[in-house]
Design an enzyme around this catalytic site. Structure first.
Site, PDB file in Angstrom:
ATOM      1  N   ASP A 175       0.838  -1.202   0.000  1.00 20.93           N
ATOM      2  CA  ASP A 175       0.000   0.000   0.000  1.00 20.93           C
ATOM      3  C   ASP A 175       0.874   1.253   0.000  1.00 20.93           C
ATOM      4  O   ASP A 175       0.553   2.253  -0.629  1.00 20.93           O
ATOM      5  CB  ASP A 175      -0.901   0.027   1.242  1.00 20.93           C
ATOM      6  CG  ASP A 175      -1.981  -1.037   1.149  1.00 20.93           C
ATOM      7  OD1 ASP A 175      -2.006  -1.751   0.129  1.00 20.93           O
ATOM      8  OD2 ASP A 175      -2.771  -1.154   2.109  1.00 20.93           O
ATOM      9  N   LYS A 182     -28.297 -13.113  -9.900  1.00 21.05           N
ATOM     10  CA  LYS A 182     -28.947 -11.872 -10.329  1.00 21.05           C
ATOM     11  C   LYS A 182     -28.698 -10.850  -9.215  1.00 21.05           C
ATOM     12  O   LYS A 182     -29.281 -10.941  -8.130  1.00 21.05           O
ATOM     13  CB  LYS A 182     -30.439 -12.107 -10.551  1.00 21.05           C
ATOM     14  CG  LYS A 182     -31.161 -10.877 -11.055  1.00 21.05           C
ATOM     15  CD  LYS A 182     -32.553 -11.256 -11.535  1.00 21.05           C
ATOM     16  CE  LYS A 182     -33.310 -10.112 -12.141  1.00 21.05           C
ATOM     17  NZ  LYS A 182     -33.353  -8.887 -11.402  1.00 21.05           N
ATOM     18  N   CYS A 220     -51.681  12.936  17.655  1.00 21.23           N
ATOM     19  CA  CYS A 220     -51.724  13.879  18.763  1.00 21.23           C
ATOM     20  C   CYS A 220     -51.788  15.257  18.120  1.00 21.23           C
ATOM     21  O   CYS A 220     -50.990  15.580  17.246  1.00 21.23           O
ATOM     22  CB  CYS A 220     -50.456  13.751  19.611  1.00 21.23           C
ATOM     23  SG  CYS A 220     -50.342  15.059  20.833  1.00 21.23           S
ATOM     24  N   CYS A 276     -47.178  19.371  22.607  1.00 21.15           N
ATOM     25  CA  CYS A 276     -46.748  18.021  23.002  1.00 21.15           C
ATOM     26  C   CYS A 276     -45.224  17.934  22.935  1.00 21.15           C
ATOM     27  O   CYS A 276     -44.630  18.260  21.895  1.00 21.15           O
ATOM     28  CB  CYS A 276     -47.371  16.995  22.056  1.00 21.15           C
ATOM     29  SG  CYS A 276     -46.643  15.359  22.229  1.00 21.15           S
TER      30      CYS A 276
HETATM   31  S1  IVH Z   1     -28.804 -10.003 -18.042  1.00 15.94           S
HETATM   32  C1  IVH Z   1     -30.302  -8.805 -22.058  1.00 15.94           C
HETATM   33  N1  IVH Z   1     -27.506 -10.763 -15.878  1.00 15.94           N
HETATM   34  O1  IVH Z   1     -31.519  -7.539 -13.670  1.00 15.94           O
HETATM   35  C2  IVH Z   1     -29.927  -9.303 -20.721  1.00 15.94           C
HETATM   36  N2  IVH Z   1     -29.060  -8.991 -15.676  1.00 15.94           N
HETATM   37  O2  IVH Z   1     -34.421  -7.663 -14.044  1.00 15.94           O
HETATM   38  C3  IVH Z   1     -30.171  -8.339 -19.674  1.00 15.94           C
HETATM   39  N3  IVH Z   1     -29.205  -8.040 -13.414  1.00 15.94           N
HETATM   40  O3  IVH Z   1     -31.746  -4.981 -16.065  1.00 15.94           O
HETATM   41  C4  IVH Z   1     -29.871  -8.661 -18.317  1.00 15.94           C
HETATM   42  N4  IVH Z   1     -27.713  -9.337 -12.484  1.00 15.94           N
HETATM   43  O4  IVH Z   1     -29.840  -4.846 -14.362  1.00 15.94           O
HETATM   44  C5  IVH Z   1     -28.418  -9.925 -16.394  1.00 15.94           C
HETATM   45  N5  IVH Z   1     -26.273 -11.501 -14.056  1.00 15.94           N
HETATM   46  C6  IVH Z   1     -27.178 -10.675 -14.576  1.00 15.94           C
HETATM   47  C7  IVH Z   1     -27.806  -9.703 -13.779  1.00 15.94           C
HETATM   48  C8  IVH Z   1     -28.756  -8.877 -14.380  1.00 15.94           C
HETATM   49  C9  IVH Z   1     -28.553  -8.336 -12.285  1.00 15.94           C
HETATM   50  C10 IVH Z   1     -30.236  -6.990 -13.565  1.00 15.94           C
HETATM   51  C11 IVH Z   1     -30.065  -6.139 -14.801  1.00 15.94           C
HETATM   52  C12 IVH Z   1     -31.365  -6.219 -15.537  1.00 15.94           C
HETATM   53  C13 IVH Z   1     -32.294  -6.674 -14.461  1.00 15.94           C
HETATM   54  C14 IVH Z   1     -33.484  -7.378 -15.038  1.00 15.94           C
END
Ligand code: IVH
Length: 655
Positions: free
Chosen positions: A32, A113, A415, A420
């Site tokens: 660092d 996701k 109230c 108060c």
């Molecule tokens: S693919 C054309 N992969 O979820 C494909 N989306 O509900 C588009 N998201 O707008 C999305 N993780 O912002 C994809 N591993 C992932 C994701 C992901 C989060 C979000 C993304 C999308 C939304 C849809």
């Protein structure tokens, strides 16, 4: 000079490389301290030779200050969203449908996701040139200044092609919790969840503030610059220095897909970021194209949404809180329990109707669900687990703070005693809070003491405090009284919008206060305004207009305003000083310029012009510096006027 310039570019490259080794590969090659030494050298060169500064310099990570406005951008490739499935059966039928349509030579990827905010990043000639939010999929907002501050987003990459990368910006749960704790201390509105916190941070005008928000990003796709398939593109993006989630699986069989989705769900609790499902995608791009898309979502991918998290715990107590507007809210105190990565010990029970609907008693075992909000909800009671010693919850008829009779207004008890203590304290806390008058040192504890001592009851009393009496109080040192006096004096400089917000009109938040200050210009004009003229203001609805008229006609509020006027607070808005030499004209800057791009852009905006982010027929002037590339070519093709810096400066002078 050439030597310094070479050293400068060498440092930028070196530090960007070490950033990647540290944040992406978890394999730092230098300590660092060594990093800091190089960084300081770079900073020094930038101070001494500001003309050399490039916007992909690692110094941009701490934020480059504030932008005047956030522009919109049209996405080159529409940013699609996803259709959802909620159970195994739906997912299997999607996978079977794909195989039926395209045969067995298809593979699928499974990845988490991430619950954050979708962004697209554009790279040209190896440099990050633009970051944008998804918006409605076609048009988003330009947030390059903020994405540059995110350590896991590379500012430079080893690929000269034009690439458009998609990813999800998120706030780790720990950072989210400390941010909300800090906001609570500063009496700022809390973010409901890490997703809102990430999205809100990306839209900040001040990138120095965004840099403090500890954002991160997982890259999940390549929209422009693609290879043959999704899996190998993500592998390539990882090599380039992007953060790619390691829970990415390539599957051939339907059962493998299902297993991978379940494996991610099982890990959900142990992750330090929030996910709301898994995403299943067809891997091969040519098959994706064959399957096509609807207006909103691809037919080659599905989100598999996990159910909202539920946990069981015991309701230990219910207490009734009086808010600064007098509303009495029942708060459930619970045996502490972990949900979605954070420990929960309180939940709201909203109002008397909700208590009745749930039929909940103190001592009950209840189910908690953490949906979109910070404060979880009690969703059901396990009546069969009752032992017989549970007690019913009786909604008070009198205010728990001042004992005056509560009045029912729709589902809520209120109230209505303006004296108060809970309301008085709440109003004072709100007035002194950061978004209002920002009086540092006048927090909850001191307000309580001063109210008890009879020294404070309404906000205008703050400006009549007897400092000699304060100095004589226990545990209040000379220095803190002095600091408090300074903070109170300084608060008199706060703009009208903050004063208006501080007065505490129901349903007037800071944004509405800003709109009102701008539209009406002074408290006198606002007090003269009737319902119709208020409703004519964009963003003000009937209910808000009614609250404003009603509150400003109360004699208690009028006395407060008079008191604050006497104290010298600002009750009219200052007009912004702006010129109009470039009124309505659209500009874009490209190439190496002798001043920073931001300085130029600021002068355009100050003179009423606008900055747009890509070359199109709509552009009035492309201002061209040295070594301009594709933008210049495109402008020439479209017949857009191009000028150099001298010509721009002349325009600015009105010549
Ligand atoms: S693919 C054309 N992969 O979820 C494909 N989306 O509900 C588009 N998201 O707008 C999305 N993780 O912002 C994809 N591993 C992932 C994701 C992901 C989060 C979000 C993304 C999308 C939304 C849809």
């Amino acid at each position: 000079m050439q030597e310094i310039e070479n050293r400068y570019h060498e440092l930028v490259e070196k530090l960007n490389r070490h950033n990647k080794l540290y944040y992406i590969e978890n394999a730092p090659e230098i300590s660092d301290e060594e990093y800091d030494t190089l960084y300081k050298e770079l900073e020094r060169i930038e101070v001494e030779h500001p003309g050399l500064k490039v916007d992909y310099s690692p110094t941009q990570r701490v934020g480059a200050g504030e932008v005047d406005s956030i522009d919109t951008v049209t996405h080159e490739v529409k940013m699609l969203s996803l259709d959802n499935t909620y159970n195994e059966e739906e997912l299997r039928s999607f996978l079977l449908g794909v195989i039926d349509a395209v045969g067995h030579n298809v593979s699928f990827t499974v990845e988490p996701k991430i619950d954050g905010a979708s962004v697209s990043l554009t790279y040209e000639n190896g440099k990050l040139v633009r970051g944008a939010t998804r918006g409605d999929g076609s048009v988003g907002e330009e947030i390059t200044h903020n994405v540059r501050t995110i350590p896991s987003i590379p500012l430079t990459i080893d690929d000269e092609r034009r690439l458009v990368v998609r990813g999800e910006v998120f706030m780790p749960v720990n950072s989210f919790e400390s941010l909300n704790e800090e906001r609570e201390r500063n009496e700022q509105a809390l973010f409901a969840n890490p997703r809102n916190a990430a999205a809100g941070s990306l839209k900040l005008k001040d990138s120095t503030e965004a840099a403090k928000r500890k954002l991160d990003m997982f890259t999940f796709g390549l929209d422009v610059g693609r290879g043959d398939d999704h899996h190998s593109d993500l592998k390539y993006l990882k090599e380039l220095g992007f953060n790619v989630n390691k829970r990415l699986t390539l599957c051939k069989e339907i059962d493998e897909v299902i297993d991978a989705v379940i494996a991610i769900e099982n890990e959900r609790d142990s992750l330090d970021y929030e996910i709301d499902g898994a995403v299943v995608k067809v891997n091969e791009y040519h098959i994706q194209e064959e399957l096509g898309q609807t207006i909103k979502a691809p037919k080659w991918a599905k989100a598999y949404k996990y159910p909202a998290e539920r946990v069981k715990t015991r309701l230990e107590d219910v207490q009734f809180q009086v808010g600064r507007m007098g509303t009495v809210t029942p708060v459930a105190y619970l045996e502490p329990v972990k949900v979605s990565g954070s420990t929960v010990s309180r939940a709201t029970l909203h109002n008397a109707d909700e208590i009745e609907r749930l039929g909940v008693r103190v001592g009950d075992i209840v189910a908690l669900e953490k949906g979109g909000d910070v404060i979880p909800k009690i969703i059901r009671v396990y009546e069969d687990e009752r032992k017989g010693d549970e007690r019913g919850i009786v909604f008070p008829e009198e205010c728990p703070s001042c004992s005056s009779r509560l009045v029912r207004e729709s589902a809520y008890y209120k109230c209505v005693n303006p004296e108060c203590p809970a309301i008085v304290r709440g109003a004072l806390q709100h007035f002194a809070s950061r978004n209002a008058m920002d009086i540092e040192g006048l927090g909850e504890k001191l307000i309580d003491r001063l109210v008890d001592e009879g020294m404070l009851s309404t906000p205008d009393d703050i400006y009549r405090l007897d400092y000699d009496k304060l100095r004589g109080m226990d545990r209040l040192g000379e220095k803190s009284v002095e600091n408090l006096a300074d903070a109170i004096e300084k608060s008199k400089e706060k703009p009208f919008s903050k004063v208006l917000y501080g007065i505490g009109i129901p349903s007037v938040g800071i944004k509405t206060a800003e709109v009102l200050a701008e539209e009406f210009g002074s408290i006198d004009a606002l007090m003269d305004a009737d319902l119709q003229s208020l409703e004519r203001v964009h963003s003000i609805g009937t209910l808000v207009a009614e609250d404003i008229v009603k509150t400003l006609s109360e004699s208690r509020v009028q006395r407060l305003i008079e008191g604050l006027k006497d104290a010298g607070l600002k009750f009219s808005a200052e007009k912004k000083q702006t010129g109009s030499t470039l009124e309505g004209l659209k500009f874009l800057f490209t190439g190496k310029l002798s001043k920073s791009r931001k300085d130029y852009e600021d002068s355009v905006k100050a003179e009423g012009g606008r900055i747009i982010s890509s070359v199109s027929k709509n552009l009035d002037y492309l201002v061209v510096g040295e070594d301009a590339g594709s933008k210049l070519e495109k402008a020439q093709k479209l017949g857009v006027k191009t000028i150099n810096e001298d010509e721009f400066n002349k325009l600015l002078q009105g010549d």
